[in-house]
Design a protein around this motif. Structure first.
Motif, PDB file in Angstrom:
ATOM      1  N   ARG A 190       0.832  -1.211   0.000  1.00 23.73           N
ATOM      2  CA  ARG A 190       0.000   0.000   0.000  1.00 23.73           C
ATOM      3  C   ARG A 190       0.862   1.253   0.000  1.00 23.73           C
ATOM      4  O   ARG A 190       0.562   2.243  -0.681  1.00 23.73           O
ATOM      5  CB  ARG A 190      -0.939  -0.009   1.204  1.00 23.73           C
ATOM      6  N   ALA A 191       1.960   1.222   0.744  1.00 25.68           N
ATOM      7  CA  ALA A 191       2.867   2.371   0.783  1.00 25.68           C
ATOM      8  C   ALA A 191       3.473   2.616  -0.595  1.00 25.68           C
ATOM      9  O   ALA A 191       3.625   3.776  -1.023  1.00 25.68           O
ATOM     10  CB  ALA A 191       3.963   2.150   1.819  1.00 25.68           C
ATOM     11  N   HIS A 192       3.812   1.553  -1.302  1.00 26.80           N
ATOM     12  CA  HIS A 192       4.361   1.720  -2.650  1.00 26.80           C
ATOM     13  C   HIS A 192       3.316   2.318  -3.580  1.00 26.80           C
ATOM     14  O   HIS A 192       3.638   3.195  -4.393  1.00 26.80           O
ATOM     15  CB  HIS A 192       4.838   0.374  -3.199  1.00 26.80           C
ATOM     16  N   LEU A 193       2.094   1.849  -3.465  1.00 25.75           N
ATOM     17  CA  LEU A 193       1.010   2.386  -4.295  1.00 25.75           C
ATOM     18  C   LEU A 193       0.846   3.891  -4.055  1.00 25.75           C
ATOM     19  O   LEU A 193       0.748   4.675  -5.003  1.00 25.75           O
ATOM     20  CB  LEU A 193      -0.286   1.640  -3.984  1.00 25.75           C
ATOM     21  N   ASP A 331       5.624   1.156 -13.717  1.00 20.42           N
ATOM     22  CA  ASP A 331       5.589   0.778 -12.308  1.00 20.42           C
ATOM     23  C   ASP A 331       4.347  -0.071 -12.065  1.00 20.42           C
ATOM     24  O   ASP A 331       3.367  -0.018 -12.824  1.00 20.42           O
ATOM     25  CB  ASP A 331       5.564   2.021 -11.414  1.00 20.42           C
ATOM     26  N   ALA A 332       4.403  -0.884 -11.033  1.00 15.40           N
ATOM     27  CA  ALA A 332       3.278  -1.736 -10.663  1.00 15.40           C
ATOM     28  C   ALA A 332       3.517  -2.252  -9.254  1.00 15.40           C
ATOM     29  O   ALA A 332       4.619  -2.128  -8.708  1.00 15.40           O
ATOM     30  CB  ALA A 332       3.126  -2.907 -11.638  1.00 15.40           C
ATOM     31  N   VAL A 333       2.476  -2.830  -8.660  1.00 18.32           N
ATOM     32  CA  VAL A 333       2.615  -3.488  -7.367  1.00 18.32           C
ATOM     33  C   VAL A 333       1.770  -4.749  -7.401  1.00 18.32           C
ATOM     34  O   VAL A 333       0.644  -4.739  -7.889  1.00 18.32           O
ATOM     35  CB  VAL A 333       2.206  -2.555  -6.195  1.00 18.32           C
ATOM     36  N   ILE A 334       2.347  -5.837  -6.914  1.00 16.59           N
ATOM     37  CA  ILE A 334       1.650  -7.119  -6.855  1.00 16.59           C
ATOM     38  C   ILE A 334       1.576  -7.536  -5.398  1.00 16.59           C
ATOM     39  O   ILE A 334       2.605  -7.758  -4.757  1.00 16.59           O
ATOM     40  CB  ILE A 334       2.389  -8.214  -7.652  1.00 16.59           C
ATOM     41  N   GLN A 335       0.360  -7.620  -4.858  1.00 18.25           N
ATOM     42  CA  GLN A 335       0.168  -8.102  -3.497  1.00 18.25           C
ATOM     43  C   GLN A 335      -0.287  -9.560  -3.565  1.00 18.25           C
ATOM     44  O   GLN A 335      -1.322  -9.875  -4.148  1.00 18.25           O
ATOM     45  CB  GLN A 335      -0.894  -7.269  -2.781  1.00 18.25           C
ATOM     46  N   PRO A 343      -4.187 -10.094   2.612  1.00 16.19           N
ATOM     47  CA  PRO A 343      -2.797 -10.037   2.136  1.00 16.19           C
ATOM     48  C   PRO A 343      -1.846 -10.985   2.855  1.00 16.19           C
ATOM     49  O   PRO A 343      -1.956 -11.196   4.063  1.00 16.19           O
ATOM     50  CB  PRO A 343      -2.407  -8.580   2.386  1.00 16.19           C
ATOM     51  N   ARG A 344      -0.936 -11.554   2.087  1.00 10.66           N
ATOM     52  CA  ARG A 344       0.212 -12.264   2.658  1.00 10.66           C
ATOM     53  C   ARG A 344       1.352 -11.270   2.832  1.00 10.66           C
ATOM     54  O   ARG A 344       1.246 -10.103   2.435  1.00 10.66           O
ATOM     55  CB  ARG A 344       0.640 -13.398   1.732  1.00 10.66           C
ATOM     56  N   GLY A 345       2.446 -11.725   3.374  1.00 11.75           N
ATOM     57  CA  GLY A 345       3.574 -10.832   3.594  1.00 11.75           C
ATOM     58  C   GLY A 345       4.344 -10.501   2.329  1.00 11.75           C
ATOM     59  O   GLY A 345       5.047  -9.491   2.271  1.00 11.75           O
ATOM     60  N   MET A 346       4.214 -11.310   1.287  1.00 11.75           N
ATOM     61  CA  MET A 346       5.022 -11.136   0.079  1.00 11.75           C
ATOM     62  C   MET A 346       4.350 -10.201  -0.915  1.00 11.75           C
ATOM     63  O   MET A 346       3.138 -10.255  -1.136  1.00 11.75           O
ATOM     64  CB  MET A 346       5.268 -12.498  -0.580  1.00 11.75           C
ATOM     65  N   HIS A 347       5.163  -9.335  -1.547  1.00  9.08           N
ATOM     66  CA  HIS A 347       4.666  -8.469  -2.613  1.00  9.08           C
ATOM     67  C   HIS A 347       5.821  -8.138  -3.563  1.00  9.08           C
ATOM     68  O   HIS A 347       6.988  -8.321  -3.220  1.00  9.08           O
ATOM     69  CB  HIS A 347       4.060  -7.191  -2.040  1.00  9.08           C
ATOM     70  N   LEU A 348       5.482  -7.682  -4.757  1.00 10.56           N
ATOM     71  CA  LEU A 348       6.466  -7.247  -5.746  1.00 10.56           C
ATOM     72  C   LEU A 348       6.201  -5.798  -6.101  1.00 10.56           C
ATOM     73  O   LEU A 348       5.049  -5.341  -6.100  1.00 10.56           O
ATOM     74  CB  LEU A 348       6.364  -8.081  -7.028  1.00 10.56           C
ATOM     75  N   THR A 349       7.283  -5.074  -6.435  1.00 10.31           N
ATOM     76  CA  THR A 349       7.146  -3.695  -6.891  1.00 10.31           C
ATOM     77  C   THR A 349       8.135  -3.449  -8.029  1.00 10.31           C
ATOM     78  O   THR A 349       9.003  -4.267  -8.310  1.00 10.31           O
ATOM     79  CB  THR A 349       7.426  -2.684  -5.756  1.00 10.31           C
ATOM     80  N   VAL A 354       6.061  -4.901 -12.973  1.00  5.67           N
ATOM     81  CA  VAL A 354       5.573  -4.509 -14.305  1.00  5.67           C
ATOM     82  C   VAL A 354       5.523  -5.724 -15.221  1.00  5.67           C
ATOM     83  O   VAL A 354       4.530  -5.961 -15.927  1.00  5.67           O
ATOM     84  CB  VAL A 354       6.473  -3.413 -14.916  1.00  5.67           C
ATOM     85  N   VAL A 355       6.599  -6.515 -15.206  1.00  4.31           N
ATOM     86  CA  VAL A 355       6.650  -7.723 -16.038  1.00  4.31           C
ATOM     87  C   VAL A 355       5.567  -8.706 -15.621  1.00  4.31           C
ATOM     88  O   VAL A 355       4.865  -9.294 -16.450  1.00  4.31           O
ATOM     89  CB  VAL A 355       8.045  -8.375 -15.947  1.00  4.31           C
ATOM     90  N   TYR A 356       5.421  -8.886 -14.319  1.00  7.46           N
ATOM     91  CA  TYR A 356       4.411  -9.804 -13.777  1.00  7.46           C
ATOM     92  C   TYR A 356       3.011  -9.370 -14.202  1.00  7.46           C
ATOM     93  O   TYR A 356       2.212 -10.184 -14.680  1.00  7.46           O
ATOM     94  CB  TYR A 356       4.523  -9.817 -12.250  1.00  7.46           C
ATOM     95  N   LYS A 357       2.728  -8.090 -14.043  1.00  6.07           N
ATOM     96  CA  LYS A 357       1.410  -7.561 -14.391  1.00  6.07           C
ATOM     97  C   LYS A 357       1.116  -7.733 -15.882  1.00  6.07           C
ATOM     98  O   LYS A 357      -0.005  -8.084 -16.280  1.00  6.07           O
ATOM     99  CB  LYS A 357       1.329  -6.089 -13.994  1.00  6.07           C
ATOM    100  N   GLU A 358       2.095  -7.500 -16.724  1.00  5.39           N
ATOM    101  CA  GLU A 358       1.893  -7.659 -18.165  1.00  5.39           C
ATOM    102  C   GLU A 358       1.631  -9.120 -18.515  1.00  5.39           C
ATOM    103  O   GLU A 358       0.813  -9.422 -19.392  1.00  5.39           O
ATOM    104  CB  GLU A 358       3.106  -7.134 -18.929  1.00  5.39           C
ATOM    105  N   LEU A 359       2.310 -10.040 -17.833  1.00  9.29           N
ATOM    106  CA  LEU A 359       2.047 -11.458 -18.050  1.00  9.29           C
ATOM    107  C   LEU A 359       0.610 -11.799 -17.678  1.00  9.29           C
ATOM    108  O   LEU A 359      -0.066 -12.567 -18.375  1.00  9.29           O
ATOM    109  CB  LEU A 359       3.021 -12.304 -17.230  1.00  9.29           C
ATOM    110  N   VAL A 360       0.135 -11.218 -16.591  1.00  4.99           N
ATOM    111  CA  VAL A 360      -1.242 -11.458 -16.149  1.00  4.99           C
ATOM    112  C   VAL A 360      -2.239 -10.889 -17.160  1.00  4.99           C
ATOM    113  O   VAL A 360      -3.194 -11.561 -17.566  1.00  4.99           O
ATOM    114  CB  VAL A 360      -1.484 -10.836 -14.757  1.00  4.99           C
TER     115      VAL A 360
END
Length: 392
Positions: A190-193, A331-335, A343-349, A354-360
């Motif tokens: 959330r802070a990254h967002l 930029d992107a954020v994956i929770q 939410p779990r403890g793991m996230h990507l920023t 960005v790569v993960y989000k585009e794959l999705v």
């Protein structure tokens, strides 16, 4: 079921197209006929409508091309009525299609009817046409240093606000929401967002409720007026009234009430998927996302294939896995989440996100292509122990 079993899929969005393609593969050599009905031949990537609004051009994917080689027939037209007693659907008020099994995948649209002025003065991201209208308006507004108000701080609102702010640096973007943007995420994600919102100069009006949309402003519940040269409405959804009008049992939102196998509780020959289905699992209620929609389409295709072969249907099992959010193109954020979307403890920023989000975002089209040749699963999580027993 007989070998000349007729299946009609209404709705050519993410879930409708996937169910038709998977059905074709799972029922091959059974004599089943499958027909997909949709108002347009264009396949709409709803996950990317905010990119069109920001002025970007997307590939024009055609539904007949996606169905090519499957044997599925495509009818371009709007379903205007469903008659579950006669087992037929009416297209464009004239043509009728008989069915033995109906896959109801009409989905949902943005509800602009609850707040005065939203239906006449606000844009939506429901289609390439409406997103394109907003893009044209934003070009004019940005040239004069005007303001865009984005009403709704959910993931759609956040993605639209950041995408547009990045594409139009001269535009003032205000995000208005009752809840804090990213409230469903963990603290770090959330802070990254919020850092991205700050970086892009997006003003937030949090804890604010819009009571009226005016031609040049939005009115808040506390009486304040927020300047708005263009307004994007992203909050609230409504279902097609066709199911309720047909006498199929629906909930208070107009979604078809289904049993544990995703079949209508009032008309078992009707299978509802995606945004059209009121699905409740042990951990809670499904909400309309591509993440949950594609698994409902997969399960329904497999269920119908089992029924065609005289086998029993199995209960649907699913759990959420992630919340992918783009924050512009760079930029992107994956929770990552538990099955109930906490939410779990793991996230990507950053770049990896960005790569993960585009794959999705690009995965549905890849899934369709591979599903013509093999059974591709879209279910990452079955929900763990909680979903081993269906909800009564």
């Amino acid at each position: 079921m007989s070998s000349d079993h007729r299946i009609v899929v209404v709705g050519g969005g993410y879930t409708g197209v996937f169910s038709a393609i998977r059905l074709a593969r799972r029922t091959r050599r059974t004599g089943v006929s499958i027909t997909l009905v949709n108002p347009s031949g264009r396949f709409v990537e709803r996950l990317r409508m905010h990119q069109i609004a920001a002025g970007q051009e997307l590939a024009d994917h055609r539904i007949p091309d996606l169905l090519d080689g499957t044997g599925v027939s495509f009818v371009e037209g709007t379903v205007t009525a469903v008659d579950p007693e006669a087992r037929r659907v009416t297209v464009d008020g004239a043509e009728t299609l008989a069915y033995d099994t109906l896959v109801y995948a009409l989905g949902s649209s943005t509800d602009t009817g609850r707040v005065p002025g939203a239906d006449t003065h606000a844009f939506t991201l429901d289609s390439p046409r409406t997103a394109g209208l907003l893009a044209a308006r934003l070009t004019e507004v940005a040239a004069s240093g005007g303001t865009l108000t984005v009403c709704g701080g959910g993931l759609t609102g956040v993605e639209a606000a950041t995408e547009i702010a990045e594409s139009h640096p001269g535009l003032h973007v205000t995000l208005i929401s009752l809840d804090e943007p990213g409230s469903m995420m963990g603290a770090k994600a959330r802070a990254h967002l919020h850092g991205a919102l700050d970086r892009l100069g997006i003003t937030r009006e949090t804890g604010a409720r819009v009571t009226k949309v005016l031609p040049d402003a939005v009115e808040l519940a506390d009486g304040r007026l927020v300047r708005s040269d263009a307004c994007l409405w992203t909050t609230g959804v409504k279902a097609s009234p066709l199911a309720a009008d047909a006498g199929i049992t629906t909930d208070d939102r107009g979604l078809i009430v289904v049993d544990a196998t995703l079949r209508s509780v009032s008309h078992p020959e009707v299978h509802a998927i995606g945004d059209a289905a009121a699905v409740r699992l042990a951990w809670g209620r499904l909400h309309g996302t591509c993440q949950s929609g594609l698994p409902t389409a997969q399960h329904t295709a497999d269920t119908i294939a089992r029924l065609v072969r005289g086998k029993a249907a199995k209960p649907f099992r699913f759990g959420y896995f992630h919340q992918p959010v783009s924050l512009g193109r760079r930029d992107a954020v994956i929770q990552f989440t538990k099955a109930d979307e906490t939410p779990r403890g793991m996230h990507l920023t950053g770049r990896s996100a960005v790569v993960y989000k585009e794959l999705v975002s690009g995965s549905p089209l890849k899934t369709y292509r591979f599903s013509k040749r093999m059974n591709v699963s879209t279910i990452v999580s079955k929900g763990g122990r909680a979903t081993r027993r269906p909800v009564a």
